[in-house]
Design a protein around this motif. Sequence first.
Motif, short mmCIF file in Angstrom:
data_model
loop_
_atom_site.label_atom_id
_atom_site.label_comp_id
_atom_site.label_asym_id
_atom_site.label_seq_id
_atom_site.Cartn_x
_atom_site.Cartn_y
_atom_site.Cartn_z
N ASP A 1 27.09 -53.46 77.30
CA ASP A 1 26.32 -54.58 77.89
C ASP A 1 27.23 -55.74 78.30
O ASP A 1 26.73 -56.79 78.72
N GLY A 2 28.55 -55.57 78.19
CA GLY A 2 29.48 -56.60 78.63
C GLY A 2 29.89 -57.57 77.54
O GLY A 2 30.83 -58.36 77.72
N SER A 3 29.24 -57.50 76.40
CA SER A 3 29.60 -58.44 75.33
C SER A 3 30.96 -58.08 74.75
O SER A 3 31.29 -56.90 74.61
N PRO A 4 31.80 -59.08 74.46
CA PRO A 4 33.14 -58.82 73.96
C PRO A 4 33.10 -58.26 72.53
O PRO A 4 32.21 -58.60 71.76
N ILE A 5 34.08 -57.40 72.23
CA ILE A 5 34.22 -56.88 70.87
C ILE A 5 35.43 -57.57 70.25
O ILE A 5 36.58 -57.30 70.65
N ALA A 6 35.19 -58.46 69.31
CA ALA A 6 36.27 -59.16 68.63
C ALA A 6 36.85 -58.25 67.55
O ALA A 6 36.12 -57.47 66.92
N GLY A 7 38.16 -58.33 67.35
CA GLY A 7 38.79 -57.56 66.27
C GLY A 7 38.93 -56.08 66.56
O GLY A 7 39.24 -55.30 65.65
N ALA A 8 38.70 -55.66 67.81
CA ALA A 8 38.92 -54.24 68.14
C ALA A 8 40.39 -53.91 67.97
O ALA A 8 41.27 -54.72 68.27
N ARG A 9 40.68 -52.70 67.49
CA ARG A 9 42.05 -52.29 67.20
C ARG A 9 42.58 -51.46 68.37
O ARG A 9 41.94 -50.48 68.77
N LEU A 10 43.74 -51.85 68.91
CA LEU A 10 44.39 -51.09 69.98
C LEU A 10 45.70 -50.53 69.47
O LEU A 10 46.60 -51.29 69.08
N ASP A 11 45.82 -49.21 69.45
CA ASP A 11 47.07 -48.55 69.07
C ASP A 11 47.70 -48.08 70.39
O ASP A 11 47.11 -47.29 71.12
N VAL A 12 48.89 -48.61 70.67
CA VAL A 12 49.50 -48.48 72.00
C VAL A 12 50.84 -47.77 71.89
O VAL A 12 51.60 -48.03 70.96
N TRP A 13 51.16 -46.88 72.83
CA TRP A 13 52.50 -46.30 72.88
C TRP A 13 52.79 -45.79 74.28
O TRP A 13 51.88 -45.42 75.01
N HIS A 14 54.07 -45.83 74.68
CA HIS A 14 54.44 -45.26 75.97
C HIS A 14 55.93 -44.92 76.01
O HIS A 14 56.68 -45.24 75.08
N SER A 15 56.32 -44.26 77.08
CA SER A 15 57.71 -43.82 77.25
C SER A 15 58.60 -44.98 77.68
O SER A 15 58.13 -45.98 78.23
#
Lengths: 295, 295
Positions: free
Chosen positions: A134-148
Motif C-alpha cells: 500500500d506504499g507505507s514505509p517499512i521501518a527497520g527492514a533488514r537488507l543483506d547486500v553483496w556483490h562482485s
Amino acid sequence: MPTANFTDIVLSRMGADIDPRLREVMTSIISHVHAIVREVEPTQEEWFQAIMFLTRTGQLSDDVRQEFILLSDTMGVSMLVDAINNRKGQGGTESTVLGPFYAAGSPELPLGANIAREPGGQPCFLSGHVRAPDGSPIAGARLDVWHSNSHGFYNVQQLDTQPSGNLRGVFHTDADGRWWFRSIMPSSYPVPEDGTVGNLLRAMGRHAWRPAHVHFIISAPGFQSLTTHLFVNGDTYLDSDAVFGVKDSLIVDFVRHMDAREIAERGLSEPFYTAEYEFVLEPATVAASREAVAV
Amino acid sequence: MPTANFTDIVLSRMGADIDPRLREVMTSIISHVHAIVREVEPTQEEWFQAIMFLTRTGQLSDDVRQEFILLSDTMGVSMLVDAINNRKGQGGTESTVLGPFYAAGSPELPLGANIAREPGGQPCFLSGHVRAPDGSPIAGARLDVWHSNSHGFYNVQQLDTQPSGNLRGVFHTDADGRWWFRSIMPSSYPVPEDGTVGNLLRAMGRHAWRPAHVHFIISAPGFQSLTTHLFVNGDTYLDSDAVFGVKDSLIVDFVRHMDAREIAERGLSEPFYTAEYEFVLEPATVAASREAVAV
C-alpha cells in the motif's frame, strides 16, 4: 521387452505405505527420464557419457563449489524453482536466484556506510525505500547486500586476497523505510567455466556470463522475505544472463555523475554513480497463492 | 516471470552451429526436467535435497563403484537403453544389462573346465549350443561367462579373498556349436545398499535384491554380439529384480540331480545341478531395425 508398459512396471514397484510426496516426486522423475530415453534413443556410448557427466559433476562439488547448482542455474531449473516458490500476488518486488556466493554473517553497518574495503572500482551510491504494497514505509527492514568487485569476483571466492567482509553488509531501514549505502559499481562476470558445466555450455554454443548486479535479501517482521538482484541497465549480458536471472522490473539505471561540484560535495575526486530502488515486500500473512500466477 | 514460454527461452539460447545430436539430446533433457519441476513444484528445500542427492551419488563413485549406474539400473533406465539398442527382429536371444561386475581378461579355458576356483557352492554343469536364427550351429563362438559365488559376491568385489579368475571364463563352441563348462550355482544378492541409491530404494519401499543368474557375452564373426543373463527358475526375486533385468525367455530350469549313480558318474560326492540353453545370435549384416519393436 520394455514396452510403454515398462515404465508402469517400474513405478508399480514402489511400496504401498511410502511417503506420498516421495511417490509423487519419483513418479514424475522416473516417467520423464524414461520419456527422455524413448525420445533420444541413446546409444550405449551416449548413455555412458551421461553417467560420467553426472559423476564428474558430483565429484567437482565441495565446500566452496557446487557444480550441480551451477548446472541447475544454467539450465534454467533454479529460476523455475524460484518462480514457483515466489509467486507475487500483490505487486511485491520480483525475486531472482540466490546464487552460490551468499554467505551469512556479513557485517552489520550503519546506513550510509561504505561496503567497499579495497581500492579500485568506480564509486557508487545506492538508496531507496522498503515499502508495503500500500506504499507505507517499512521501518527497520533488514537488507543483506553483496556483490562482485571490479574484477568480477566475490569476497568468498577470494578470501585470501580480498579484505574480510568486502562488498558485503547488513543495513536496516530508518523510520521512513529509507536505506542507503556506498559501494563500487558491480561488474559482469562468467560463472565458473572450468568444469563439466563449462564444457556443456561451450558445446551448446552458450557463453557463461552474468550481467552486473547487486544481491539483496530483504526481510521484515510480518512480511515475506525477498531474495533478488538489482541489475545494471545497459549491461551487455542483460539479454543473455547465463543463469536466466534477469527480470525487466529489476533493471535499474546506474546514473553517472561527472559534474565537478557534485564530485566535490561527495568528497570524491572522480566521477561516481547513483542508483535508486523502491522495494515492495508482500505481507507474510497472505502467502501468495500457488495458483496466483501460472508458471 | 518464467511462464510456459520460459523453457523455450532456455532452449533458444543454444547456438546455431552446434552438434545437431547434442541439440536434440539437450532439448529433450531440458524440456523434461522443466516439466518435472512444473509438475512437482519443489520447495527450495526439496530442490536442495535433489542437488545434494546427485552430488553425493557422484562422490560415491570411484574405480570400483559406480553409484550413477546403480541409480540408472534401479530406476529401469539401463534396461530401457538396453532394449532400444538390442531390438531383435529375427528371433535372436534377448539381451539384458551388462551389470557393474564385468571385467575383461577372464581366463581362456577349454570346454568342460571348472570355473569355480574356491571351495563351497553346489556343483552345476551348464551346456547348450550357439546357433544362427535358421538353427545352424555357430562353431567357434566366444562365450565370456561370469557370476556371483555362493555368498552373492563377484570376483571383482572380493579381489583380496576370492582366487584370481574365480567364477569367470572364456569358452569357444566346438564344431557343432556346442558349449559346456562346470561351475557352482549362482546365488541371489542385493545391489550395494549403503549409498544414496540404497537410501532411495528404502524410501521407495523397494528391496535391493537380484535373482540368481549367470552372465554371458556371446560373439561370433558375422553376428551381433549378445550381452545377457540366464536366470535360475524358482528364484524368489524373479518377479522383483531390483534392476528390472529379468525376461521370461531367459529363465532356465537348473535341474537338481540326487541319484547316487549319476553323482558317482560325475566324480562327485554330493547332488549337482544341470542347466541347458540354446543361444541364438542375429546376423550382423541385418542390423535390427530401430522400428522393428516398439519400445
